[in-house]
Design an enzyme around this catalytic site. Structure first.
Site, PDB file in Angstrom:
ATOM      1  N   GLY A  98       0.615  -0.887  -0.344  1.00 34.79           N
ATOM      2  CA  GLY A  98      -0.383  -0.209   0.107  1.00 34.79           C
ATOM      3  C   GLY A  98       0.442   1.356   0.145  1.00 34.79           C
ATOM      4  O   GLY A  98       2.052   0.993   0.201  1.00 34.79           O
ATOM      5  N   GLY A 100       3.056   3.577   1.653  1.00 29.37           N
ATOM      6  CA  GLY A 100       2.947   3.200   2.674  1.00 29.37           C
ATOM      7  C   GLY A 100       3.985   4.683   3.379  1.00 29.37           C
ATOM      8  O   GLY A 100       4.125   5.207   4.260  1.00 29.37           O
ATOM      9  N   ARG A 101       3.843   5.834   2.613  1.00 29.10           N
ATOM     10  CA  ARG A 101       4.561   7.630   1.906  1.00 29.10           C
ATOM     11  C   ARG A 101       4.143   8.362   1.011  1.00 29.10           C
ATOM     12  O   ARG A 101       4.575   9.113   1.284  1.00 29.10           O
ATOM     13  CB  ARG A 101       5.691   6.943   1.704  1.00 29.10           C
ATOM     14  CG  ARG A 101       6.726   6.894   1.279  1.00 29.10           C
ATOM     15  CD  ARG A 101       7.929   6.900   0.786  1.00 29.10           C
ATOM     16  NE  ARG A 101       8.278   5.861  -0.123  1.00 29.10           N
ATOM     17  CZ  ARG A 101       9.938   6.192   0.338  1.00 29.10           C
ATOM     18  NH1 ARG A 101      11.187   6.676   0.199  1.00 29.10           N
ATOM     19  NH2 ARG A 101      10.229   4.840  -0.794  1.00 29.10           N
ATOM     20  N   LYS A 120       4.850  12.069  -1.861  1.00 30.94           N
ATOM     21  CA  LYS A 120       5.555  11.384  -1.812  1.00 30.94           C
ATOM     22  C   LYS A 120       6.571  11.523  -0.828  1.00 30.94           C
ATOM     23  O   LYS A 120       7.314  12.257  -1.287  1.00 30.94           O
ATOM     24  CB  LYS A 120       5.716  10.155  -3.077  1.00 30.94           C
ATOM     25  CG  LYS A 120       6.978   9.070  -2.968  1.00 30.94           C
ATOM     26  CD  LYS A 120       7.592   8.488  -3.556  1.00 30.94           C
ATOM     27  CE  LYS A 120       8.779   7.410  -3.845  1.00 30.94           C
ATOM     28  NZ  LYS A 120       9.008   6.491  -4.731  1.00 30.94           N
ATOM     29  N   ASP A 132       9.090   5.204   7.903  1.00 30.64           N
ATOM     30  CA  ASP A 132       8.386   6.385   8.903  1.00 30.64           C
ATOM     31  C   ASP A 132       7.425   7.359   8.298  1.00 30.64           C
ATOM     32  O   ASP A 132       7.092   8.302   8.362  1.00 30.64           O
ATOM     33  CB  ASP A 132       9.898   6.917   8.899  1.00 30.64           C
ATOM     34  CG  ASP A 132      10.810   6.768   7.709  1.00 30.64           C
ATOM     35  OD1 ASP A 132      10.400   7.244   7.015  1.00 30.64           O
ATOM     36  OD2 ASP A 132      11.989   7.855   8.087  1.00 30.64           O
ATOM     37  N   ARG A 183       4.339  14.761  -7.394  1.00 30.33           N
ATOM     38  CA  ARG A 183       3.983  13.158  -8.729  1.00 30.33           C
ATOM     39  C   ARG A 183       2.766  12.914  -9.570  1.00 30.33           C
ATOM     40  O   ARG A 183       1.333  13.539  -8.336  1.00 30.33           O
ATOM     41  CB  ARG A 183       4.198  11.754  -7.995  1.00 30.33           C
ATOM     42  CG  ARG A 183       5.150  11.162  -7.097  1.00 30.33           C
ATOM     43  CD  ARG A 183       5.191   9.822  -6.971  1.00 30.33           C
ATOM     44  NE  ARG A 183       4.766   8.869  -6.999  1.00 30.33           N
ATOM     45  CZ  ARG A 183       5.510   7.857  -6.927  1.00 30.33           C
ATOM     46  NH1 ARG A 183       6.178   7.257  -7.198  1.00 30.33           N
ATOM     47  NH2 ARG A 183       4.029   6.614  -5.771  1.00 30.33           N
ATOM     48  N   ASP A 259       4.457  -4.483  -7.906  1.00 34.89           N
ATOM     49  CA  ASP A 259       3.589  -2.827  -6.721  1.00 34.89           C
ATOM     50  C   ASP A 259       4.328  -1.885  -7.554  1.00 34.89           C
ATOM     51  O   ASP A 259       3.706  -0.698  -7.490  1.00 34.89           O
ATOM     52  CB  ASP A 259       4.340  -3.083  -5.346  1.00 34.89           C
ATOM     53  CG  ASP A 259       5.062  -3.577  -5.119  1.00 34.89           C
ATOM     54  OD1 ASP A 259       5.666  -3.951  -5.401  1.00 34.89           O
ATOM     55  OD2 ASP A 259       5.881  -2.080  -4.371  1.00 34.89           O
ATOM     56  N   ASP A 269       7.660   4.692  -9.683  1.00 36.74           N
ATOM     57  CA  ASP A 269       8.093   4.952  -8.414  1.00 36.74           C
ATOM     58  C   ASP A 269       9.881   4.065  -8.808  1.00 36.74           C
ATOM     59  O   ASP A 269      10.946   2.839  -8.884  1.00 36.74           O
ATOM     60  CB  ASP A 269       8.551   3.052  -7.773  1.00 36.74           C
ATOM     61  CG  ASP A 269       7.011   3.293  -7.015  1.00 36.74           C
ATOM     62  OD1 ASP A 269       6.066   4.595  -6.943  1.00 36.74           O
ATOM     63  OD2 ASP A 269       6.380   2.421  -6.206  1.00 36.74           O
TER      64      ASP A 269
HETATM   65  P1  AMP Z   1       9.138  -0.094  -3.054  1.00 34.36           P
HETATM   66  O1  AMP Z   1       9.959  -0.459  -3.394  1.00 34.36           O
HETATM   67  O2  AMP Z   1      10.260   2.144  -2.338  1.00 34.36           O
HETATM   68  O3  AMP Z   1       7.649   0.725  -4.407  1.00 34.36           O
HETATM   69  O4  AMP Z   1       8.301  -0.046  -1.921  1.00 34.36           O
HETATM   70  C1  AMP Z   1       7.742  -1.201  -1.244  1.00 34.36           C
HETATM   71  C2  AMP Z   1       6.484  -0.319   0.012  1.00 34.36           C
HETATM   72  O5  AMP Z   1       7.514  -0.322   1.409  1.00 34.36           O
HETATM   73  C3  AMP Z   1       5.664   0.186  -0.623  1.00 34.36           C
HETATM   74  O6  AMP Z   1       4.370  -0.448   0.023  1.00 34.36           O
HETATM   75  C4  AMP Z   1       6.218   1.884  -0.147  1.00 34.36           C
HETATM   76  O7  AMP Z   1       4.846   2.456   0.459  1.00 34.36           O
HETATM   77  C5  AMP Z   1       6.670   1.147   1.178  1.00 34.36           C
HETATM   78  N1  AMP Z   1       7.771   2.162   1.353  1.00 34.36           N
HETATM   79  C6  AMP Z   1       9.026   2.422   1.038  1.00 34.36           C
HETATM   80  N2  AMP Z   1       9.780   3.239   1.550  1.00 34.36           N
HETATM   81  C7  AMP Z   1       8.826   3.411   2.897  1.00 34.36           C
HETATM   82  C8  AMP Z   1       9.476   5.063   3.772  1.00 34.36           C
HETATM   83  N3  AMP Z   1      10.246   5.264   4.289  1.00 34.36           N
HETATM   84  N4  AMP Z   1       8.246   4.730   4.791  1.00 34.36           N
HETATM   85  C9  AMP Z   1       6.933   3.779   4.273  1.00 34.36           C
HETATM   86  N5  AMP Z   1       6.779   2.776   3.658  1.00 34.36           N
HETATM   87  C10 AMP Z   1       7.460   3.124   2.476  1.00 34.36           C
HETATM   88 MG    MG Z   2       6.723   0.814  -5.168  1.00 30.87          MG
END
Ligand code: AMP
Ligand code: MG
Length: 492
Positions: A98, A100-101, A120, A132, A183, A259, A269
């Site tokens: 989901g 997350g940030r 973001k 975080d 974005r 994702d 991403d």
């Molecule tokens: P990514 O590989 O960056 O596309 O992220 C994979 C998952 O981790 C997604 O659900 C992001 O929202 C979550 N995520 C990555 N970095 C953070 C962060 N610093 N805080 C919260 N969620 C994160």
């Molecule tokens: Mg991602």
């Protein structure tokens, strides 16, 4: 209401909000507000995109804009939310992920169609897991510049409107500072959204999501007797086109988890991505990818694997498994055709001939054998018709005999007149400027010291990468030796 955002919402002049994603309902997201950041400042604003969105320049220069795009202030018409999705990460089912940030502020109508606007790095959400909710200045600048670089290259992508920074400290491998990148995209829906509702057995929601995507983005599928299989085929074809564009540009994404795959076939991403310097088919740009799952030459197969996951997720909506398999099959014809067309354009071949496949393969082999700089080779090739141009291409190779044999094959395929005619087209296909790691790194190091001029310069060059931009040859040269030692990981 988030107690920290206590100002009444400001008006953003000229914008019309639509917020279609929010109409899907509460199963798809959590409504929430961004978490403000202390003492925000501008890193960069993308005036070209602002104009396309209909944002007024005076407003974008205002304190209100700085506050809205840092998540410190609400605007009228927004409906902020974080969406839920799941996904396969590095080949394994990872369950619920989901936003997350990332926080979707809402969607606006623009002259070019609706665009969602997302912050973001805007703070924690119910999907932050161990994170975080923040993004660091380094990765935000990389995403901002690369989105616009891809757009400048004509490669489908989400875009980036601005980056704001803050002195808030964020822990990664070392302490860094927080930033927010704004974005835009017609939609941020990922393959993982479909996987989420499929694997959790929420098949009504799965259907609602598929209908939403068809109605808003793939309306032609609605006419079909098997709309969901057609959707899978349409996504497969767009993804095939995207992979051809990445491979031709020498772009490595680095984290092709399901994702991180856009249902619209957009690049999405930006993390540990890289444009190849020396051509190395097995290049791994993500320092965390120890197995090389997402190496440059694996990307087209991984995209197919990801589409297979999407197909599996859609099975509850597709009557016959064979229909899903047939829809996926289209990838296997569209990708090679699209890649061949792109490579033919890069070579300046005016028409398609059966022997082109061998010429393209030989070109890749030759570049790999000598680890030739990928972008410089193609740019120099645009001038192959002149003796000096030919010599400049030849100079890139240690294996002169190998080069000469290839050059003969190439010359036989293209009469000088053809090439002369094609040179203009080649200069519009083979960029002078790409976002090499070391260029991003230099701009980031300066930005950490509050000098954003490097970011602005790169934005200008990368938004028009086929133009000469006199005086900026240093941005189009070979990478320095230290570039090979830059390690970019998932940490962002
Ligand atoms: P990514 O590989 O960056 O596309 O992220 C994979 C998952 O981790 C997604 O659900 C992001 O929202 C979550 N995520 C990555 N970095 C953070 C962060 N610093 N805080 C919260 N969620 C994160
Ligand atoms: Mg991602």
């Amino acid at each position: 209401m988030n107690p920290v955002i206590d100002e009444p919402p400001v008006a953003i002049p000229g914008l019309k909000w639509a917020n279609r994603f929010a109409t899907l309902g509460a199963d798809f997201y959590t409504e929430l507000l961004p978490t403000p950041l202390p003492s925000p400042y501008w890193v960069s604003r993308n005036r070209a995109l602002a104009g396309e969105l209909g944002l007024q320049e005076e407003w974008l220069a205002s304190e209100d804009a700085l506050a809205v795009f840092t998540g410190n202030q609400l605007a009228q018409g927004l409906q902020p939310l974080a969406s839920v999705y799941s996904g396969h990460q590095f080949g394994q089912w990872a369950g619920q992920l989901g936003d997350g940030r990332a926080i979707l502020l809402g969607e606006i109508d623009t002259a070019g169609g609706p665009q969602e606007i997302q912050l973001k790095g805007a703070g924690m959400t119910p999907y932050s897991r161990m994170g975080d909710g923040r993004a660091v200045l380094r990765s935000s600048i990389r995403e901002y510049l690369c989105s616009e670089a891809m757009h400048g290259l004509g490669i489908p992508t989400t875009r980036a409107l601005c980056v704001t920074g803050s002195d808030a400290r964020v822990r990664r491998e070392e302490i860094e500072t927080a930033a927010v990148v704004t974005r835009t995209s017609p939609s941020f829906i990922r393959f993982g959204h479909f996987e989420h509702f499929s694997y959790s057995g929420q098949h009504e929601q799965l259907k609602a999501l598929a209908d939403f995507v068809i109605d808003n983005f793939y309306p032609a599928c609605r006419e079909s007797a098997q709309p969901y299989a057609d959707l899978l085929q349409a996504v497969s074809e767009r993804t095939a086109g995207l992979m051809a564009a990445w491979q031709a540009a020498g772009f490595c994404h680095g984290v092709m988890n399901t994702d991180n795959m856009s249902i619209l076939g957009l690049t999405i991403d930006y993390g540990p991505f890289q444009f190849l310097d020396a051509f190395d088919p097995g290049h791994i740009c993500n320092h965390s990818d120890t197995q090389g799952r997402y190496a440059y030459n694996k990307q087209p197969n991984i995209a197919y694997w990801n589409l297979f996951c999407l197909g599996q997720a859609l099975l509850p909506l597709i009557a016959e498994q064979d229909q899903a398999l047939a829809a996926l099959e289209s990838y296997k014809t569209v990708f090679p055709q699209a890649l061949e067309a792109r490579m033919r354009a890069k070579l300046g071949l005016p028409d398609a001939r059966p022997e082109d496949k061998a010429l393209i393969e030989n070109t890749f082999k030759l570049l790999a054998a000598d680890k030739v700089d990928y972008t410089i080779f193609w740019r120099r090739l645009c001038h192959f018709q002149s003796p000096e141009g030919r010599e400049a291409v030849r100079d890139l190779f240690l294996d002169r005999a190998g080069h000469d044999a290839w050059a003969l094959q190439y010359s036989e395929r293209t009469t000088p007149a053809d090439i002369g005619l094609q040179a203009d087209l080649m200069l519009k296909t083979n960029p002078k400027y790409v976002l090499r790691n070391h260029l991003g790194e230099q701009a980031i190091q300066a930005a950490k010291l509050n000098d954003f001029s490097g970011v602005h310069t790169l934005l200008t060059l990368l938004q028009a990468p086929f133009e000469e931009h006199p005086g900026h040859d240093s941005h189009a040269g070979f990478p320095p030796d230290w570039a090979a030692a830059i390690e970019i990981s998932c940490s962002s």
